[in-house]
Scaffold this motif. Sequence first.
Motif, short mmCIF file in Angstrom:
data_model
loop_
_atom_site.label_atom_id
_atom_site.label_comp_id
_atom_site.label_asym_id
_atom_site.label_seq_id
_atom_site.Cartn_x
_atom_site.Cartn_y
_atom_site.Cartn_z
N HIS A 69 38.81 39.10 35.59
CA HIS A 69 38.24 37.66 36.54
C HIS A 69 38.70 38.32 38.21
O HIS A 69 40.09 38.46 38.24
N SER A 70 37.95 38.87 38.79
CA SER A 70 37.81 39.17 40.44
C SER A 70 36.99 38.59 41.46
O SER A 70 36.11 39.23 41.90
N TRP A 71 37.26 37.48 42.13
CA TRP A 71 36.13 36.48 43.00
C TRP A 71 36.63 37.20 44.11
O TRP A 71 35.02 37.51 44.83
N GLY A 72 37.34 37.71 44.91
CA GLY A 72 37.61 38.29 46.30
C GLY A 72 37.01 39.48 46.26
O GLY A 72 36.57 39.83 47.67
N ASP A 81 33.28 41.98 37.54
CA ASP A 81 33.98 40.68 37.92
C ASP A 81 33.14 40.34 36.44
O ASP A 81 31.46 39.69 36.69
N HIS A 112 46.35 42.29 36.99
CA HIS A 112 45.95 42.01 37.49
C HIS A 112 45.32 40.73 37.74
O HIS A 112 45.42 39.92 37.63
N GLY A 114 43.75 38.67 40.04
CA GLY A 114 43.01 37.55 39.83
C GLY A 114 43.04 36.85 38.85
O GLY A 114 42.43 35.78 38.46
N ASN A 115 43.28 37.27 37.32
CA ASN A 115 42.82 37.09 36.16
C ASN A 115 44.78 35.72 35.75
O ASN A 115 44.57 35.35 34.97
N HIS A 155 48.15 44.49 46.59
CA HIS A 155 46.69 44.83 45.97
C HIS A 155 45.97 46.76 46.28
O HIS A 155 45.85 46.50 47.91
N LYS A 189 39.39 29.62 51.05
CA LYS A 189 38.43 30.50 50.13
C LYS A 189 37.57 29.92 51.26
O LYS A 189 37.32 29.12 50.81
#
Length: 241
Positions: A69-72, A81, A112, A114-115, A155, A189
């Motif tokens: 998961h990588s919303w950003g 994503d 990662h 986002g995980n 990142h 966000k």
Amino acid sequence: MYMMDLTASKFKEIKSSVDTVLLPIGMIEMHGPHCSLGTDVWIPREFVRRLDQRIGDRVLMAPEVAYGHSWGLAPFEGTIDISAEAFSQYVYEIGKEFHRNGFEQIVLFNGHGGNIPSLTTVAEKLADLGMKVLTINWWVDYREQILEITKGPGHGGEDETSLILAIDEKLADPSLAGDHQVNMNPKIKYEKSGKVLFKDGYLGNAGAATAEKGERLYEMMLELVLSDIEDLWRVAYESVN
């Protein structure tokens, strides 16, 4: 030992002496103009390779989960994503199946950021099944030691890029990046805010990365990972005695 190398009969045999499985978890996403889209997969894979040389007789190395998961980073090219809900359930189902197959301990080796929220939930749910769960987020867990080697983490930054260069210098080109810092509160966000936070898809001083730094990072963190796994085994042993 690598699970994919085993026959079903060999798998059944090793369960009499191996009760710990390590699940590498990564992501396919933008890592600036200079780093492979598979950075978050390559790094856990390299840790697994090195860990297998040290404790491969005591740990089953499971096939990796390459998508997360990588919303950003979702607004960037090359990011695949998966929703947090789908990702969480998928990893949980994998862990549950290993438990059904007789494994009592699991290491969620994450590459990662986002995980992390999803894996926190997964760890709790697997613990409720009776498993002992160790979650490793290397850039968070060992940040203090990392900063002794690479001063510009982030990142796709100096630490990640160095680790990739240590695997294969064809996978990254730090000359294509510099030092990207943003004065933005990451806790805030809004739609496509990742485009502002990461700008060109990375954060940190990637231009300072070297393969030599990456090798030093692997050597240093490998010992810390081994120590964490020993702690997991200690807890598992104490719980049955």
